[in-house]
Scaffold this active site. Structure first.
Site, PDB file in Angstrom:
ATOM      1  N   GLU A 187       0.827  -1.202   0.000  1.00 45.39           N
ATOM      2  CA  GLU A 187       0.000   0.000   0.000  1.00 45.39           C
ATOM      3  C   GLU A 187       0.868   1.262   0.000  1.00 45.39           C
ATOM      4  OE1 GLU A 187      -2.423   0.791   3.370  1.00 45.39           O
ATOM      5  OE2 GLU A 187      -3.529   2.273   2.222  1.00 45.39           O
TER       6      GLU A 187
ATOM      7  N   THR B 127      -4.854  10.601  -0.725  1.00 42.78           N
ATOM      8  CA  THR B 127      -4.339  10.498   0.646  1.00 42.78           C
ATOM      9  C   THR B 127      -3.196  11.494   0.850  1.00 42.78           C
ATOM     10  OG1 THR B 127      -4.979   8.188   0.710  1.00 42.78           O
ATOM     11  CG2 THR B 127      -3.378   8.890   2.348  1.00 42.78           C
TER      12      THR B 127
HETATM   13  N1  HSE Z   1      -4.879   6.979   8.395  1.00 44.52           N
HETATM   14  C1  HSE Z   1      -4.632   7.312   7.017  1.00 44.52           C
HETATM   15  C2  HSE Z   1      -5.008   8.763   6.802  1.00 44.52           C
HETATM   16  C3  HSE Z   1      -5.516   6.467   6.153  1.00 44.52           C
HETATM   17  O1  HSE Z   1      -6.065   9.163   7.275  1.00 44.52           O
HETATM   18  O2  HSE Z   1      -4.258   9.493   6.167  1.00 44.52           O
HETATM   19  C4  HSE Z   1      -4.912   6.203   4.837  1.00 44.52           C
HETATM   20  O3  HSE Z   1      -3.922   5.188   4.975  1.00 44.52           O
END
Ligand code: HSE
Length: 291
Positions: free
Chosen positions: A120, A168
């Protein structure tokens, strides 16, 4: 050909930024693998045109490399990329489980979590386990430095996915560098409440534990109509509403009897804000399954 169904997931759940995650009963990716001399990848389904099929640039390709398990991999995306529903994690977790089985590598699901996280990372730029952990283990997961803890919860949920893209990487840029102590105290309290609610399968506790004053307000600004959608879901009976993962998906916890009405209210509110969306009536469910 070996087939694995790998579920969408929702990370953070508000108060558990980069720590909490939950497997969703639906939607899901379907990953098919068969042994080959060299890894090849074929993508179909939701948003597949945006995902590179080159194994060196694809999460599943990175997983095949890490497991030394070359394969012909076919992924039918049920989880659109850049949705906040763990799209790349579903493919990475599905590929990890499938290739581990295909090549009889003997790794446990917990041992596959860091393998899938590396896959990922190729896409998101950082290796987080808060999506791959629930995608592999199912239920509600707490991914901390000490390892992953799993709680077998089954909370009804509505996830509403607007037709906008938030990567993201962009969503991480708006995360504040610092937080006021009173906001940290509030968030810790919420996170403890949410965790207890998961143990008790209590939608009320889980919902009120989803509030977060630190990360979510900054991210909500990237989602047109977020405030209206949140208000509409709460008015329709949601026990809590927050951004799903890095967004733009919006997730509501609720009682099962209110799920349909909440889904309708969220769709209407996005529509009023000029944003098309689709809603999934779902619940916390199982991890990836081999068929
Ligand atoms: N915890 C991560 C974020 C989720 O919110 O950026 C995506 O991997």
């Amino acid at each position: 050909m070996l087939t694995v169904r790998a579920p969408a997931t929702s990370a953070n759940l508000g108060s558990g930024f980069d720590v909490f995650g939950a497997a969703l009963e639906r939607p899901a990716d379907v990953v098919r693998v068969e042994r080959a001399e060299e890894t090849t990848i074929e993508m179909t389904g939701a948003g597949s045109e945006f995902i590179p099929e080159d194994p060196e640039k694809n999460t599943a390709g990175a997983v095949a490399e890490a497991l030394d398990a070359p394969a012909r991999i076919k992924i039918d995306k049920g989880v659109r990329p850049a949705s906040g529903l763990g799209s790349s994690a579903a493919s990475a977790a599905g590929a990890a489980l499938a290739l581990n089985e295909l090549y009889d590598r003997g790794l446990s699901r917990s041992e596959l979590v860091p393998v899938a996280a590396e896959g990922e990372a190729l896409v998101s730029g950082e290796a987080h386990e808060d999506n791959v952990a629930p995608a592999l283990l199912g239920g509600f997961t707490i991914a901390a430095d000490e390892g992953v803890t799993r709680v077998d919860a089954s909370i009804p949920l509505v996830v509403c996915l607007p037709d906008i893209v938030v990567s993201t990487r962009d969503a991480r840029r708006v995360v504040p560098d610092t937080a006021a102590v009173e906001d940290v105290v509030d968030t810790v309290g919420r996170a403890a409440r949410l965790t207890t609610g998961m143990h008790r399968n209590d939608p009320e506790m889980v919902g009120s534990g989803m509030e977060d004053r630190i990360v979510t307000p900054a991210r909500a600004e990237l989602i047109d109509g977020y405030d209206e959608v949140r208000e509409a879901a709460l008015a329709a009976g949601a026990t809590g509403v927050t951004v799903s993962g890095a967004g733009p998906g919006v997730i509501a916890a609720c009682y099962e009897s209110d799920r349909r009405e909440i889904a309708g209210a969220m769709l209407d509110a996005f529509d009023d804000a000029g944003v098309e969306s689709r809603a999934y009536q779902t619940r916390i469910g199982d991890g990836a399954t081999i068929h």
